[in-house]
Design a protein around this motif. Sequence first.
Motif, PDB file in Angstrom:
ATOM      1  N   MET A   1     -83.507 -88.423  99.504  1.00  0.00           N
ATOM      2  CA  MET A   1     -83.391 -87.048  99.161  1.00  0.00           C
ATOM      3  C   MET A   1     -82.419 -86.620  98.286  1.00  0.00           C
ATOM      4  O   MET A   1     -81.250 -86.642  99.010  1.00  0.00           O
ATOM      5  CB  MET A   1     -84.134 -85.992 100.225  1.00  0.00           C
ATOM      6  N   SER A   3     -79.578 -83.984  97.378  1.00  0.00           N
ATOM      7  CA  SER A   3     -78.778 -82.702  98.221  1.00  0.00           C
ATOM      8  C   SER A   3     -79.071 -81.602  97.520  1.00  0.00           C
ATOM      9  O   SER A   3     -78.941 -81.490  96.289  1.00  0.00           O
ATOM     10  CB  SER A   3     -77.480 -83.010  98.568  1.00  0.00           C
ATOM     11  N   SER A   4     -79.058 -80.365  98.316  1.00  0.00           N
ATOM     12  CA  SER A   4     -79.073 -79.230  97.595  1.00  0.00           C
ATOM     13  C   SER A   4     -77.729 -78.614  97.169  1.00  0.00           C
ATOM     14  O   SER A   4     -77.923 -77.585  96.732  1.00  0.00           O
ATOM     15  CB  SER A   4     -79.889 -78.091  98.683  1.00  0.00           C
ATOM     16  N   VAL A  43     -80.998 -75.208  89.829  1.00  0.00           N
ATOM     17  CA  VAL A  43     -81.798 -75.397  91.099  1.00  0.00           C
ATOM     18  C   VAL A  43     -82.779 -76.707  90.936  1.00  0.00           C
ATOM     19  O   VAL A  43     -82.812 -77.291  92.107  1.00  0.00           O
ATOM     20  CB  VAL A  43     -82.712 -74.171  91.435  1.00  0.00           C
ATOM     21  N   SER A  44     -83.340 -76.830  89.807  1.00  0.00           N
ATOM     22  CA  SER A  44     -84.130 -77.907  89.722  1.00  0.00           C
ATOM     23  C   SER A  44     -83.532 -79.374  89.900  1.00  0.00           C
ATOM     24  O   SER A  44     -84.075 -80.220  90.539  1.00  0.00           O
ATOM     25  CB  SER A  44     -84.996 -77.854  88.309  1.00  0.00           C
ATOM     26  N   THR A  46     -80.745 -79.656  91.552  1.00  0.00           N
ATOM     27  CA  THR A  46     -80.126 -80.073  92.827  1.00  0.00           C
ATOM     28  C   THR A  46     -81.357 -80.328  93.674  1.00  0.00           C
ATOM     29  O   THR A  46     -81.172 -81.311  94.872  1.00  0.00           O
ATOM     30  CB  THR A  46     -79.754 -78.717  93.493  1.00  0.00           C
ATOM     31  N   LYS A  47     -82.798 -80.156  93.213  1.00  0.00           N
ATOM     32  CA  LYS A  47     -83.817 -80.869  94.064  1.00  0.00           C
ATOM     33  C   LYS A  47     -84.581 -82.016  93.514  1.00  0.00           C
ATOM     34  O   LYS A  47     -85.405 -82.517  94.043  1.00  0.00           O
ATOM     35  CB  LYS A  47     -84.937 -79.551  94.015  1.00  0.00           C
ATOM     36  N   GLY A  48     -83.684 -82.497  92.388  1.00  0.00           N
ATOM     37  CA  GLY A  48     -84.046 -83.863  91.885  1.00  0.00           C
ATOM     38  C   GLY A  48     -85.123 -83.720  90.990  1.00  0.00           C
ATOM     39  O   GLY A  48     -85.870 -84.859  90.613  1.00  0.00           O
ATOM     40  N   PHE A  49     -85.374 -82.712  90.340  1.00  0.00           N
ATOM     41  CA  PHE A  49     -86.499 -82.579  89.447  1.00  0.00           C
ATOM     42  C   PHE A  49     -85.945 -82.407  87.971  1.00  0.00           C
ATOM     43  O   PHE A  49     -86.718 -82.042  87.069  1.00  0.00           O
ATOM     44  CB  PHE A  49     -87.239 -81.414  89.624  1.00  0.00           C
TER      45      PHE A  49
END
Length: 289
Positions: A1, A3-4, A43-44, A46-49
Amino acid sequence: MASSRILPEFELLLPRSIKEAADALGTLKSKASIMAGGTDVIVSLTKGFGSPTIISLAEIPDLDYVEYDSKKGLRIGAMATLQQVADNADVKKRYPALHRACSINGTPQTRNMGTVVGNIMRASPSGDCICAVLAIGGKIVLRDSKGKREVSIDDFYLKYKVTAVKANELAIELKLPPQPAGSCNAFARMTRTTLDLSKLNVAVRLDMSGKTVKEARVAIGAVAPTTIRLKKVEALLKGKQITDDLLQTIVETVPTEIKPIDDVRSTAEYRRDVAGVMVKRVIAEAVAK
């Protein structure tokens, strides 16, 4: 996953002109994302998107304009921040729905980085600027390597987080029409906490002739896959004077036009129960100004 707190590696392009940005996007297409303020793109990531390549508009000059003309209306450049738009006197006077949506969007830090055009492009069904602009009416100016085209806000959102923008196009401007004499508009939202995303938002534009509604645009967010216009409510308002009986009919009609869902911010039942009352209040607020 992912990391944020840690950004993954990506290639950052810093074009110096709109044409350079459009040419790069024309080559990369869906392998690249456009970044204006970065409040959503980062933000995207950091979320892997995120995309492997980010094309930033930060080095392109003169894209942060907010310009009003009494005949042509309002023009907002792709790099104009939420705070710039909120601080603009013409926006506050003539487009109070958009002014309100910008003024309460996120934190001061977000408003000083995030852009109105970026908020529009994010295509969130709970987007505050989206709701305001859908009620007011307007056009998104898109650019590719060959030229520009304009898309009406009414035709812009196709389904959940999907817009009419092609893979080789970037948004460079938002246009709002001049408001005719007697026109009024307003916006309101509900949130769990002050700085949270909206769990319900509503905006209206009423073109009045005395006390009679000539034309109406009523938008509502967070009750469908995209922000929507309430066509039955608009038809009820057109040609009528706003009375207590009419407003009560609108309260009862709104739930028949929406399809809310349960999510982390609210239940479908709650949204359905309060949506009509919220529309009623925003209509009353608009005509009171």
